[in-house]
Design a protein around this motif. Sequence first.
Motif, mmCIF file in Angstrom:
data_model
loop_
_atom_site.group_PDB
_atom_site.id
_atom_site.type_symbol
_atom_site.label_atom_id
_atom_site.label_comp_id
_atom_site.label_asym_id
_atom_site.label_seq_id
_atom_site.Cartn_x
_atom_site.Cartn_y
_atom_site.Cartn_z
ATOM 1 N N THR A 150 0.836 -1.206 0.000
ATOM 2 C CA THR A 150 0.000 0.000 0.000
ATOM 3 C C THR A 150 0.869 1.253 0.000
ATOM 4 N N VAL A 151 1.922 1.248 0.817
ATOM 5 C CA VAL A 151 2.831 2.390 0.843
ATOM 6 C C VAL A 151 3.465 2.594 -0.536
ATOM 7 N N ALA A 152 3.871 1.506 -1.173
ATOM 8 C CA ALA A 152 4.480 1.611 -2.493
ATOM 9 C C ALA A 152 3.503 2.190 -3.513
ATOM 10 N N GLN A 153 2.244 1.777 -3.458
ATOM 11 C CA GLN A 153 1.246 2.310 -4.383
ATOM 12 C C GLN A 153 1.020 3.801 -4.152
ATOM 13 N N VAL A 154 1.024 4.221 -2.888
ATOM 14 C CA VAL A 154 0.865 5.641 -2.568
ATOM 15 C C VAL A 154 2.034 6.453 -3.122
ATOM 16 N N LEU A 155 3.244 5.962 -2.948
ATOM 17 C CA LEU A 155 4.419 6.673 -3.462
ATOM 18 C C LEU A 155 4.368 6.776 -4.983
ATOM 19 N N LYS A 156 3.929 5.706 -5.630
ATOM 20 C CA LYS A 156 3.834 5.721 -7.086
ATOM 21 C C LYS A 156 2.898 6.819 -7.566
ATOM 22 N N LYS A 157 1.794 7.000 -6.865
ATOM 23 C CA LYS A 157 0.813 8.001 -7.277
ATOM 24 C C LYS A 157 1.271 9.419 -6.952
ATOM 25 N N LEU A 158 1.880 9.595 -5.786
ATOM 26 C CA LEU A 158 2.353 10.930 -5.429
ATOM 27 C C LEU A 158 3.490 11.386 -6.343
ATOM 28 N N ALA A 159 4.316 10.453 -6.803
ATOM 29 C CA ALA A 159 5.437 10.811 -7.677
ATOM 30 C C ALA A 159 4.965 11.426 -8.987
ATOM 31 N N LEU A 160 3.731 11.146 -9.381
ATOM 32 C CA LEU A 160 3.197 11.721 -10.610
ATOM 33 C C LEU A 160 3.069 13.236 -10.520
ATOM 34 N N PHE A 161 2.994 13.772 -9.306
ATOM 35 C CA PHE A 161 2.812 15.215 -9.111
ATOM 36 C C PHE A 161 4.134 15.932 -8.836
ATOM 37 N N ASP A 162 5.244 15.210 -8.894
ATOM 38 C CA ASP A 162 6.564 15.781 -8.614
ATOM 39 C C ASP A 162 7.300 16.018 -9.925
ATOM 40 N N ASP A 163 7.103 17.191 -10.510
ATOM 41 C CA ASP A 163 7.729 17.500 -11.785
ATOM 42 C C ASP A 163 9.227 17.740 -11.649
ATOM 43 N N TRP A 164 9.661 18.178 -10.482
ATOM 44 C CA TRP A 164 11.085 18.490 -10.312
ATOM 45 C C TRP A 164 11.944 17.233 -10.459
ATOM 46 N N ASN A 165 11.585 16.153 -9.790
ATOM 47 C CA ASN A 165 12.384 14.939 -9.842
ATOM 48 C C ASN A 165 12.026 14.044 -11.023
ATOM 49 N N SER A 166 10.790 14.108 -11.488
ATOM 50 C CA SER A 166 10.338 13.303 -12.616
ATOM 51 C C SER A 166 10.722 11.838 -12.435
ATOM 52 N N LEU A 167 10.502 11.336 -11.230
ATOM 53 C CA LEU A 167 10.873 9.966 -10.887
ATOM 54 C C LEU A 167 9.812 8.991 -11.371
ATOM 55 N N ALA A 168 10.233 7.902 -11.981
ATOM 56 C CA ALA A 168 9.315 6.838 -12.372
ATOM 57 C C ALA A 168 9.317 5.788 -11.264
ATOM 58 N N VAL A 169 8.186 5.593 -10.616
ATOM 59 C CA VAL A 169 8.061 4.593 -9.553
ATOM 60 C C VAL A 169 7.305 3.402 -10.115
ATOM 61 N N TYR A 170 7.979 2.272 -10.167
ATOM 62 C CA TYR A 170 7.377 1.042 -10.677
ATOM 63 C C TYR A 170 7.226 0.071 -9.515
ATOM 64 N N VAL A 171 6.004 -0.432 -9.305
ATOM 65 C CA VAL A 171 5.729 -1.388 -8.243
ATOM 66 C C VAL A 171 5.403 -2.722 -8.905
ATOM 67 N N SER A 172 6.194 -3.721 -8.628
ATOM 68 C CA SER A 172 5.992 -5.024 -9.269
ATOM 69 C C SER A 172 4.717 -5.692 -8.752
ATOM 70 N N MET A 173 4.125 -6.525 -9.589
ATOM 71 C CA MET A 173 2.938 -7.284 -9.219
ATOM 72 C C MET A 173 3.264 -8.776 -9.247
ATOM 73 N N ASP A 174 2.650 -9.508 -8.349
ATOM 74 C CA ASP A 174 2.741 -10.962 -8.364
ATOM 75 C C ASP A 174 4.198 -11.443 -8.330
ATOM 76 N N ASN A 175 5.052 -10.715 -7.572
ATOM 77 C CA ASN A 175 6.461 -11.081 -7.421
ATOM 78 C C ASN A 175 7.199 -11.121 -8.762
#
Length: 409
Positions: A150-175
């Motif tokens: 859940t924390v990882a999913q939240v970070l992935k969504k918040l990163a979309l609003f961070d234009d300065w870092n433009s970080l791509a957060v990828y959360v793996s599914m099903d290991n």
Amino acid sequence: LVSVLAKYENQINVFSEYLEDLPDTDEPVWILGECYNAKTEKTELLSDVHSRLWFTYRKKFSPIGGTGPSSDAGWGCMLRCGQMILAQALVCSQLGRAWRWKADAGQPEEYQRILQCFLDRKDSCYSIHQMAQMGVGEGKSVGEWYGPNTVAQVLKKLALFDDWNSLAVYVSMDNTVVIEDIKKQCRQESRGSRLRPRPCGWGEPFASGVTPEQACSNTHGNRATTCPLSQSQLLSDWRPLLLVIPLRMGINHINPVYIQALKKAEPVSCLAAVFIQACLCLPGEELIYLDPHTTQSALESEAGSGVDDLTYHCLRSPRRMKITNLDPSVALGFFCKSEEDFDGWCNLVQQEIQLKRNLRMFELVENHPSHWPPFVPPSKPDVQTTGAEFIESTDKLFESEEEFEILNV
């Protein structure tokens, strides 16, 4: 898991020891991908640990959502661990892995800007306020304990609003880590690039074989050096990657088979952390970690002003624990600044982790599985607001993602 975490927190001082008690060992000690000799490089090791941004419980901040809690003591430990893993990715991206913090030295502007992202204010991009409210879209009430995924999913969504870092957060599914999907996400046009003018008014990519300098020279003669963007900025088609892999390494306790797998994982990464305690390294079968279970007062700081950052670095001796005391629900994090870094990570994972079947904590595959839904890289909604503010005015910002807690036992 809530009861397990509470039991863990109550017993933390029982099985934790200080680094001074670390026995003499010739085995290498890994701190987020950096290797140290505990006998001869203890000063350097401690400097590395002290340089990591340390996020803990805070109290007396403005109420979350205006009427919610003003402290995250007792429920925000996983969110703080998420802040730590993300902050380390941003430090690696903006300052480099070799950067070290010193209490009596001036800090780079990038460091201050990173720290501003995590202050306990509703307008900070990755604050406890933003994370708690974005968690509502994941089915978590403000003040409710989160799991690693859940924390990882939240970070992935918040990163979309961070234009300065433009970080791509990828959360793996099903290991499973899918190389094709990660490259598709990281090769998206940088969100920040849309806000910067292209040099010389060019609106299309340069012709094959033509460098930016040649293009500027063709247009403006000898004025190529006045181009406002560097060649690396123009040609870079890779957004820095934070790869998070949620795992379940046992049922009630961590399966011993994964201990060797964790020890193999650390050397292949410049950023490896385990949610729960933001573990830093693996000497023997132990972990050195930064503990979020300390309550400090929130700092009063105006946006854009300098931050008194002493409380954001753990200057006392770090604690250590046995791997077997780790909760089996974890998430590993890896940072790759460039596509070359990611390709190198894939090669090392294949060589070091996936050669033996019993060492496989996760699978690394080249192509998107045909039986999965199509992969669509996450994108920022077309709104001028922060993540938490937007979700407050929308019934459902994103489709809530399932908690992937697949057992590998």
